[in-house]
Write a protein that holds these residues in place. Structure first.
Motif, PDB file in Angstrom:
ATOM      1  N   PRO A 133      24.348  25.820  86.282  1.00 13.82           N
ATOM      2  CA  PRO A 133      24.847  26.054  87.428  1.00 13.82           C
ATOM      3  C   PRO A 133      25.728  27.010  87.642  1.00 13.82           C
ATOM      4  O   PRO A 133      26.553  26.814  86.322  1.00 13.82           O
ATOM      5  CB  PRO A 133      24.471  25.104  88.501  1.00 13.82           C
ATOM      6  N   PRO A 134      25.922  27.530  88.410  1.00 15.13           N
ATOM      7  CA  PRO A 134      26.794  28.891  88.108  1.00 15.13           C
ATOM      8  C   PRO A 134      27.971  28.124  88.068  1.00 15.13           C
ATOM      9  O   PRO A 134      29.544  28.238  87.932  1.00 15.13           O
ATOM     10  CB  PRO A 134      27.256  29.501  89.500  1.00 15.13           C
ATOM     11  N   MET A 160      37.606  19.411  77.727  1.00 12.89           N
ATOM     12  CA  MET A 160      36.782  19.921  78.525  1.00 12.89           C
ATOM     13  C   MET A 160      35.229  18.315  79.121  1.00 12.89           C
ATOM     14  O   MET A 160      34.563  18.435  77.804  1.00 12.89           O
ATOM     15  CB  MET A 160      36.078  20.809  78.330  1.00 12.89           C
ATOM     16  N   ALA A 161      35.220  18.012  80.244  1.00  6.52           N
ATOM     17  CA  ALA A 161      34.119  17.009  79.846  1.00  6.52           C
ATOM     18  C   ALA A 161      33.272  17.648  80.988  1.00  6.52           C
ATOM     19  O   ALA A 161      34.174  18.029  82.233  1.00  6.52           O
ATOM     20  CB  ALA A 161      34.684  15.792  79.937  1.00  6.52           C
ATOM     21  N   MET A 162      31.836  17.836  80.658  1.00  5.30           N
ATOM     22  CA  MET A 162      31.224  17.694  82.050  1.00  5.30           C
ATOM     23  C   MET A 162      29.163  16.730  82.324  1.00  5.30           C
ATOM     24  O   MET A 162      29.648  15.990  81.241  1.00  5.30           O
ATOM     25  CB  MET A 162      30.405  18.741  82.005  1.00  5.30           C
ATOM     26  N   TYR A 163      29.503  16.020  83.450  1.00  4.88           N
ATOM     27  CA  TYR A 163      28.650  15.254  83.323  1.00  4.88           C
ATOM     28  C   TYR A 163      27.131  16.289  83.532  1.00  4.88           C
ATOM     29  O   TYR A 163      26.369  17.001  84.640  1.00  4.88           O
ATOM     30  CB  TYR A 163      28.526  14.708  85.100  1.00  4.88           C
ATOM     31  N   SER A 164      26.782  16.817  82.351  1.00  2.92           N
ATOM     32  CA  SER A 164      25.938  17.669  81.749  1.00  2.92           C
ATOM     33  C   SER A 164      25.506  17.841  80.312  1.00  2.92           C
ATOM     34  O   SER A 164      26.469  18.566  79.929  1.00  2.92           O
ATOM     35  CB  SER A 164      25.964  19.097  82.749  1.00  2.92           C
ATOM     36  N   ALA A 165      24.501  16.617  80.418  1.00  4.78           N
ATOM     37  CA  ALA A 165      23.708  17.380  79.284  1.00  4.78           C
ATOM     38  C   ALA A 165      23.095  18.553  78.423  1.00  4.78           C
ATOM     39  O   ALA A 165      23.215  18.595  77.197  1.00  4.78           O
ATOM     40  CB  ALA A 165      21.914  16.553  79.221  1.00  4.78           C
ATOM     41  N   TRP A 166      23.153  19.770  79.251  1.00  2.00           N
ATOM     42  CA  TRP A 166      22.953  21.007  78.940  1.00  2.00           C
ATOM     43  C   TRP A 166      24.301  21.028  78.205  1.00  2.00           C
ATOM     44  O   TRP A 166      24.160  22.723  76.851  1.00  2.00           O
ATOM     45  CB  TRP A 166      23.042  22.198  80.152  1.00  2.00           C
ATOM     46  N   ASP A 186      33.478  26.410  84.268  1.00  2.00           N
ATOM     47  CA  ASP A 186      34.217  26.048  84.433  1.00  2.00           C
ATOM     48  C   ASP A 186      34.582  25.542  83.125  1.00  2.00           C
ATOM     49  O   ASP A 186      35.089  24.674  82.154  1.00  2.00           O
ATOM     50  CB  ASP A 186      34.164  24.218  85.219  1.00  2.00           C
ATOM     51  N   LEU A 187      33.450  26.405  81.954  1.00  3.69           N
ATOM     52  CA  LEU A 187      33.056  25.977  80.380  1.00  3.69           C
ATOM     53  C   LEU A 187      35.080  26.975  80.461  1.00  3.69           C
ATOM     54  O   LEU A 187      35.184  27.585  81.033  1.00  3.69           O
ATOM     55  CB  LEU A 187      31.797  27.215  79.751  1.00  3.69           C
ATOM     56  N   PRO A 188      34.902  26.232  79.016  1.00  6.72           N
ATOM     57  CA  PRO A 188      36.483  26.460  78.549  1.00  6.72           C
ATOM     58  C   PRO A 188      36.285  27.707  77.704  1.00  6.72           C
ATOM     59  O   PRO A 188      34.704  28.995  77.363  1.00  6.72           O
ATOM     60  CB  PRO A 188      36.287  25.728  77.078  1.00  6.72           C
ATOM     61  N   VAL A 189      36.866  28.583  77.581  1.00  7.89           N
ATOM     62  CA  VAL A 189      36.827  30.060  77.314  1.00  7.89           C
ATOM     63  C   VAL A 189      36.172  30.494  76.299  1.00  7.89           C
ATOM     64  O   VAL A 189      35.644  31.168  75.875  1.00  7.89           O
ATOM     65  CB  VAL A 189      38.672  30.319  77.414  1.00  7.89           C
ATOM     66  N   ASP A 190      36.284  29.260  75.433  1.00  7.90           N
ATOM     67  CA  ASP A 190      35.325  29.355  73.584  1.00  7.90           C
ATOM     68  C   ASP A 190      33.792  29.592  73.312  1.00  7.90           C
ATOM     69  O   ASP A 190      33.172  29.688  73.115  1.00  7.90           O
ATOM     70  CB  ASP A 190      36.333  28.444  73.130  1.00  7.90           C
ATOM     71  N   LEU A 191      33.765  28.653  74.958  1.00  9.99           N
ATOM     72  CA  LEU A 191      32.466  28.807  75.010  1.00  9.99           C
ATOM     73  C   LEU A 191      31.435  29.676  76.404  1.00  9.99           C
ATOM     74  O   LEU A 191      30.464  30.372  76.846  1.00  9.99           O
ATOM     75  CB  LEU A 191      31.845  27.161  75.876  1.00  9.99           C
ATOM     76  N   GLY A 243      29.368  17.161  87.998  1.00  9.55           N
ATOM     77  CA  GLY A 243      30.593  18.134  88.078  1.00  9.55           C
ATOM     78  C   GLY A 243      31.109  18.016  86.722  1.00  9.55           C
ATOM     79  O   GLY A 243      31.135  17.479  85.578  1.00  9.55           O
ATOM     80  N   CYS A 244      33.023  17.938  86.594  1.00  9.30           N
ATOM     81  CA  CYS A 244      33.279  18.390  85.462  1.00  9.30           C
ATOM     82  C   CYS A 244      34.857  17.703  85.629  1.00  9.30           C
ATOM     83  O   CYS A 244      35.869  18.319  86.735  1.00  9.30           O
ATOM     84  CB  CYS A 244      33.596  19.240  84.816  1.00  9.30           C
ATOM     85  N   PHE A 245      35.709  17.715  84.660  1.00  6.84           N
ATOM     86  CA  PHE A 245      37.106  18.334  84.568  1.00  6.84           C
ATOM     87  C   PHE A 245      38.191  18.183  83.474  1.00  6.84           C
ATOM     88  O   PHE A 245      37.181  18.253  82.312  1.00  6.84           O
ATOM     89  CB  PHE A 245      37.753  15.817  85.225  1.00  6.84           C
ATOM     90  N   VAL A 246      39.040  18.890  83.350  1.00  6.27           N
ATOM     91  CA  VAL A 246      39.712  18.971  83.235  1.00  6.27           C
ATOM     92  C   VAL A 246      41.198  17.979  82.511  1.00  6.27           C
ATOM     93  O   VAL A 246      41.619  17.900  83.249  1.00  6.27           O
ATOM     94  CB  VAL A 246      40.778  20.129  83.109  1.00  6.27           C
ATOM     95  N   SER A 247      41.057  17.631  81.346  1.00  8.49           N
ATOM     96  CA  SER A 247      42.276  16.628  80.713  1.00  8.49           C
ATOM     97  C   SER A 247      43.406  17.442  80.119  1.00  8.49           C
ATOM     98  O   SER A 247      43.229  18.309  79.656  1.00  8.49           O
ATOM     99  CB  SER A 247      42.012  15.012  80.353  1.00  8.49           C
ATOM    100  N   THR A 248      44.468  16.472  79.851  1.00  6.08           N
ATOM    101  CA  THR A 248      45.496  16.480  79.481  1.00  6.08           C
ATOM    102  C   THR A 248      45.637  16.098  77.977  1.00  6.08           C
ATOM    103  O   THR A 248      45.076  15.731  77.610  1.00  6.08           O
ATOM    104  CB  THR A 248      46.324  16.680  80.180  1.00  6.08           C
TER     105      THR A 248
END
Length: 422
Positions: free
Chosen positions: A203-204, A131-137, A209-214, A2-7
């Motif tokens: 995955p979709p 942006m943080a994600m549990y994803s090596a990709w 959830d990717l930041p807009v610059d990605l 998953g991922c989360f967005v911090s302030t």
């Protein structure tokens, strides 16, 4: 997974957003830099100590370098660009290239290790949140984006005019221009690889959830504008060459229009409402209009070589359209430079220096006898369609490196991986 967005506050207030980034010949997106990762905590039960330490050392090197040198990368200073900025960019690029083969071990053969580590990146130059994600990709995607960003920075430095030793106006050497084309194609290759080979691995739900610059549209736009800028340099070299025909110059100019139009199409509907994203949109619009001025100018010159009244009339319409687009491009340039962070346009050189002088002069001489017939509305209605040429310039083909040899059976505890899925 998953991922989360911090302030923004969670970043510790370390982001330094420049209010002025200096001269911009090539648009460089807001820098994304990594935050530290605790590899032992995440992978201690799955990998040997040496491999974990190697991952940590390689990534920590990038974190430190990007954090310390990041603010100087986007704020260009022509005097120190080669001595300081060039070496900084090269060192950071090398650090990323050293890290990738080891990082790719986390995703080898669909390994569940790809979901064990939470990777965090932050856009240092914008208000967007980390942006943080549990994803090596996600980590691989972020690394490729940073490699492309650094390459665009290198190209920008090469294309800032230098004051020549002979006392003439600032200019960009042919060697620098050709080197910049190579670097732009390399940047396009990183971005093309990211779009075609890395994004599909996510995955979709993570892609959403990717930041807009990605976002895929932004990555495609950056790739296309790198190619468009490469063609712009090629056109400038053709203008300087006595062997290049009008047909060659028109083809290059028309191809440039298509690259910039496609770049604009890719970011039109994205939420780039403010900050660095809005500046990106202004840049693409400016360059698209500028390219149309060049294309209509050369199309008009070729039409004027015809022997019919119709061809001469179409030539006048094309040249007048070129003149109007040239005027509009100057307004678009001002809008880009005034958008935060502020920027400046380098002294004119190359394609636009030549065309800014030739378009008004040649248009004036052609339309003088038909002045009353050409209002702005009529010009844009009657301007002939530009020829459609296949796009010749392609990104360098970038392939991900092989997984580092340190990832062998002795270093991976397969049993522990299977028993500790998230």
């Amino acid at each position: 997974m998953g991922c989360f967005v911090s302030t923004p506050k969670d970043s510790g207030g370390k982001r330094r957003r420049p209010g002025n980034i200096g001269e911009v010949a090539v648009f460089v997106p807001g820098l994304r830099i990594p935050k530290p990762v605790d590899f032992p905590e995440s992978l201690g039960d799955h990998l040997c100590k040496n491999l974990i330490e190697r991952l940590s050392a390689l990534r920590t090197r990038i974190v430190v370098m990007a954090g310390q040198e990041g603010p100087t990368i986007t704020r260009t200073r022509r005097r120190s660009a080669t001595q300081h900025g060039g070496s900084t960019l090269g060192d950071l690029l090398q650090a990323l290239e050293d890290y990738l083969p080891v990082l790719l071990g986390l995703v080898k053969d669909g390994s569940p290790l790809q979901h064990k580590v939470q990777f965090t990146w932050i856009n240092q130059e914008d208000e967007s949140e980390e942006m943080a994600m549990y994803s090596a990709w996600y980590e691989v995607l972020s690394v490729l984006h940073l490699m492309a960003t650094l390459s665009l920075s290198q190209a920008n430095l090469l294309l800032l005019p230098r004051t020549s030793t002979d006392g003439y106006l600032p200019k960009v050497s042919e060697e620098s221009r050709r080197s910049a084309i190579d670097i732009l194609l390399k940047a396009a290759g990183y971005l093309d690889c990211a779009v075609r080979h890395i994004l599909p691995q996510l995955p979709p739900e993570l892609r959403r959830d990717l930041p807009v610059d990605l976002a895929e549209g932004v990555l495609r736009a950056l790739c296309l504008q790198a190619l468009g800028q490469g063609v712009d340099i090629q056109l400038g070299l053709a203008i300087d060459s006595t062997k290049a025909t009008l047909a060659v110059k028109r083809r290059l100019a028309c191809e440039m229009v298509k690259y910039w139009q496609q770049a604009q199409d890719n970011i039109t509907n994205l939420p780039l409402a403010n900050g660095w994203g809005e500046k990106h949109r202004f840049y693409v619009k400016w360059k698209y209009i500028e390219a149309k001025a060049a294309a209509y100018y050369y199309h008009g010159l070729i039409l004027d070589e015809g022997n019919t009244e119709k061809s001469h009339g179409m030539a006048v319409s094309a040249l007048q359209a070129a003149d109007e687009y040239l005027k509009e491009s100057k307004r678009s340039c001002e809008a880009f430079n005034s958008a935060v962070p502020l920027s400046r346009t380098p002294p004119l050189w190359g394609t636009m220096k030549y065309l800014s002088e030739k378009i008004p002069k040649d248009t004036s001489s052609k339309v003088r006898i038909n002045r009353d017939l050409y209002t702005y509305e009529k010009i844009m209605e009657t301007a002939p369609t530009l020829p459609d040429f296949a796009l010749a310039l392609k990104p360098d083909e970038y392939q991900l490196p092989d997984v580092d040899s340190s990832w062998n059976n002795e270093n991976v505890n397969k049993g522990q991986i299977g028993n500790n899925k998230d």
